[in-house]
Scaffold this motif. Structure first.
Motif, PDB file in Angstrom:
ATOM      1  N   SER A  43      32.058  83.022  33.033  1.00  0.00           N
ATOM      2  CA  SER A  43      32.717  83.077  32.408  1.00  0.00           C
ATOM      3  C   SER A  43      33.941  82.600  32.406  1.00  0.00           C
ATOM      4  O   SER A  43      34.449  83.400  33.716  1.00  0.00           O
ATOM      5  CB  SER A  43      33.183  84.633  31.938  1.00  0.00           C
ATOM      6  OG  SER A  43      33.404  85.591  32.160  1.00  0.00           O
ATOM      7  N   PRO A  44      35.030  81.931  31.773  1.00  0.00           N
ATOM      8  CA  PRO A  44      36.437  81.593  32.193  1.00  0.00           C
ATOM      9  C   PRO A  44      37.131  82.730  32.127  1.00  0.00           C
ATOM     10  O   PRO A  44      38.299  83.055  33.011  1.00  0.00           O
ATOM     11  CB  PRO A  44      37.220  81.130  30.796  1.00  0.00           C
ATOM     12  CG  PRO A  44      35.752  80.620  29.682  1.00  0.00           C
ATOM     13  CD  PRO A  44      35.461  81.310  30.311  1.00  0.00           C
ATOM     14  N   ARG A  45      37.139  84.061  31.474  1.00  0.00           N
ATOM     15  CA  ARG A  45      37.523  85.918  31.812  1.00  0.00           C
ATOM     16  C   ARG A  45      36.987  86.364  32.897  1.00  0.00           C
ATOM     17  O   ARG A  45      38.064  86.471  34.120  1.00  0.00           O
ATOM     18  CB  ARG A  45      36.779  86.963  30.948  1.00  0.00           C
ATOM     19  CG  ARG A  45      37.667  88.025  30.902  1.00  0.00           C
ATOM     20  CD  ARG A  45      37.269  89.056  29.626  1.00  0.00           C
ATOM     21  NE  ARG A  45      37.978  90.597  29.971  1.00  0.00           N
ATOM     22  CZ  ARG A  45      38.981  91.241  30.465  1.00  0.00           C
ATOM     23  NH1 ARG A  45      40.276  90.193  30.626  1.00  0.00           N
ATOM     24  NH2 ARG A  45      38.741  92.561  31.074  1.00  0.00           N
TER      25      ARG A  45
ATOM     26  N   VAL B 260      30.892  77.955  42.024  1.00  0.00           N
ATOM     27  CA  VAL B 260      30.033  76.962  41.006  1.00  0.00           C
ATOM     28  C   VAL B 260      30.106  77.962  40.012  1.00  0.00           C
ATOM     29  O   VAL B 260      30.268  78.366  39.826  1.00  0.00           O
ATOM     30  CB  VAL B 260      28.276  77.577  41.188  1.00  0.00           C
ATOM     31  CG1 VAL B 260      27.643  77.219  40.390  1.00  0.00           C
ATOM     32  CG2 VAL B 260      28.325  76.974  42.996  1.00  0.00           C
ATOM     33  N   VAL B 261      30.181  76.849  38.677  1.00  0.00           N
ATOM     34  CA  VAL B 261      30.926  77.216  37.433  1.00  0.00           C
ATOM     35  C   VAL B 261      29.931  76.892  36.216  1.00  0.00           C
ATOM     36  O   VAL B 261      28.972  75.920  36.353  1.00  0.00           O
ATOM     37  CB  VAL B 261      32.414  76.877  36.855  1.00  0.00           C
ATOM     38  CG1 VAL B 261      32.947  77.362  38.323  1.00  0.00           C
ATOM     39  CG2 VAL B 261      31.728  75.116  37.223  1.00  0.00           C
ATOM     40  N   MET B 262      29.888  77.493  36.082  1.00  0.00           N
ATOM     41  CA  MET B 262      28.942  77.405  34.448  1.00  0.00           C
ATOM     42  C   MET B 262      29.117  76.280  33.184  1.00  0.00           C
ATOM     43  O   MET B 262      28.523  75.944  33.080  1.00  0.00           O
ATOM     44  CB  MET B 262      28.630  78.069  33.462  1.00  0.00           C
ATOM     45  CG  MET B 262      27.399  77.824  32.229  1.00  0.00           C
ATOM     46  SD  MET B 262      27.101  80.195  31.221  1.00  0.00           S
ATOM     47  CE  MET B 262      25.484  80.528  32.397  1.00  0.00           C
ATOM     48  N   SER B 263      30.467  75.933  33.255  1.00  0.00           N
ATOM     49  CA  SER B 263      31.560  74.847  32.340  1.00  0.00           C
ATOM     50  C   SER B 263      32.748  74.750  32.952  1.00  0.00           C
ATOM     51  O   SER B 263      32.870  74.912  33.642  1.00  0.00           O
ATOM     52  CB  SER B 263      30.925  75.411  30.780  1.00  0.00           C
ATOM     53  OG  SER B 263      32.218  76.855  31.437  1.00  0.00           O
ATOM     54  N   THR B 264      32.933  73.488  31.938  1.00  0.00           N
ATOM     55  CA  THR B 264      34.107  73.003  32.136  1.00  0.00           C
ATOM     56  C   THR B 264      35.331  73.881  32.069  1.00  0.00           C
ATOM     57  O   THR B 264      36.512  74.004  32.405  1.00  0.00           O
ATOM     58  CB  THR B 264      34.520  71.758  31.812  1.00  0.00           C
ATOM     59  OG1 THR B 264      34.423  71.650  30.650  1.00  0.00           O
ATOM     60  CG2 THR B 264      33.830  71.025  32.136  1.00  0.00           C
ATOM     61  N   ALA B 265      35.341  74.939  31.270  1.00  0.00           N
ATOM     62  CA  ALA B 265      35.798  75.951  30.433  1.00  0.00           C
ATOM     63  C   ALA B 265      35.989  77.282  31.951  1.00  0.00           C
ATOM     64  O   ALA B 265      37.574  76.780  32.180  1.00  0.00           O
ATOM     65  CB  ALA B 265      35.626  76.821  29.543  1.00  0.00           C
TER      66      ALA B 265
END
Length: 238
Positions: free
Chosen positions: A173-175, A193-198
């Motif tokens: 999450s971004p937070r 590793v991130v879930m999305s571009t956000a």
């Protein structure tokens, strides 16, 4: 040096993710659980007996629904498969979404369900679900069912991030990424590793050795991306 896998999700989700990784990864790996969010229930006092459906954009929303006055068998629009599974176990008639709140809102709009709906979410939320539905003429009540209270890194996680061994950090999450960035800089070579571009944008302030974006915004894709990064690191001798 043995790489460290630091998991920053709340404990139940972090433990499940760790179990999936360790079941599939045969190389050396040190796993550290360091939740950066504590989920705290918020009392729900709104009368929801007349709503025609519920929107659940996290597993914590399902937990919050148990404290709300909701009819049994209510349709539940769920952000993804895991939330849908939990909602089904809680007695809802589930419709699984595509993995993120924005596309879930689009799916709801395309189906044109009778309202009002209720979106049970945390203090910190993204996607503007109720606003998007309202703009499309679908009534939606926003109800906060829990808070996500920021936590510091554990001593073990902080020490690993200041050490010499590589660290791999899945961020959902971004937070969470923002909270982590607030505790940087880190001396260790960090592979995120991130879930999305956000989430990627929120992690931009962290000094990184590499960054990978999951193919789709869901836990399965995050597991796959994390394992791929571990394989690349092993091949490169990191």
């Amino acid at each position: 040096m043995t790489p460290a896998l630091i998991l920053t999700r709340p404990a139940p989700q972090a433990e499940a993710f760790a179990a999936e990784i360790t079941a599939r990864w045969v190389g050396p790996l040190r796993t550290i659980l360091s939740p950066l969010l504590q989920i705290v229930p918020v009392p729900i006092t709104v009368d929801l007996t007349q709503v025609k459906g519920v929107i659940l954009t996290s597993a914590h929303g399902v937990a919050a629904s148990r404290a709300a006055t909701l009819p049994r068998g209510l349709p539940a629009w769920c952000v993804g498969e895991k939330t849908a599974q939990l909602a089904s176990e809680a007695g809802f008639d589930v419709i699984a979404g595509p993995g993120d709140a924005t596309r879930l809102a689009d799916k709801i709009i395309s189906r044109r369900p009778d309202g009002p709906l209720v979106h049970l979410h945390g203090v910190h939320t993204r996607g503007g679900v109720s606003e998007r539905l309202a703009a499309a003429g679908i009534g939606c009540i926003d109800v906060i069912g829990y808070d996500q209270v920021a936590q510091p890194l554990s001593d073990a996680a902080f020490e690993a991030l200041q050490g010499g061994a590589p660290v791999i950090l899945p961020l959902f999450s971004p937070r969470t990424a923002t909270i982590l960035a607030g505790q940087a800089p880190f001396a260790a070579p960090v592979h995120v590793v991130v879930m999305s571009t956000a989430v990627q944008n929120a992690a931009a302030a962290i000094n990184l050795r590499s960054l990978s974006v999951a193919a789709t915004p869901d836990a399965g894709a995050m597991i796959a991306a994390t394992l791929k990064r571990l394989r690349v690191m092993a091949e490169q001798g990191l």
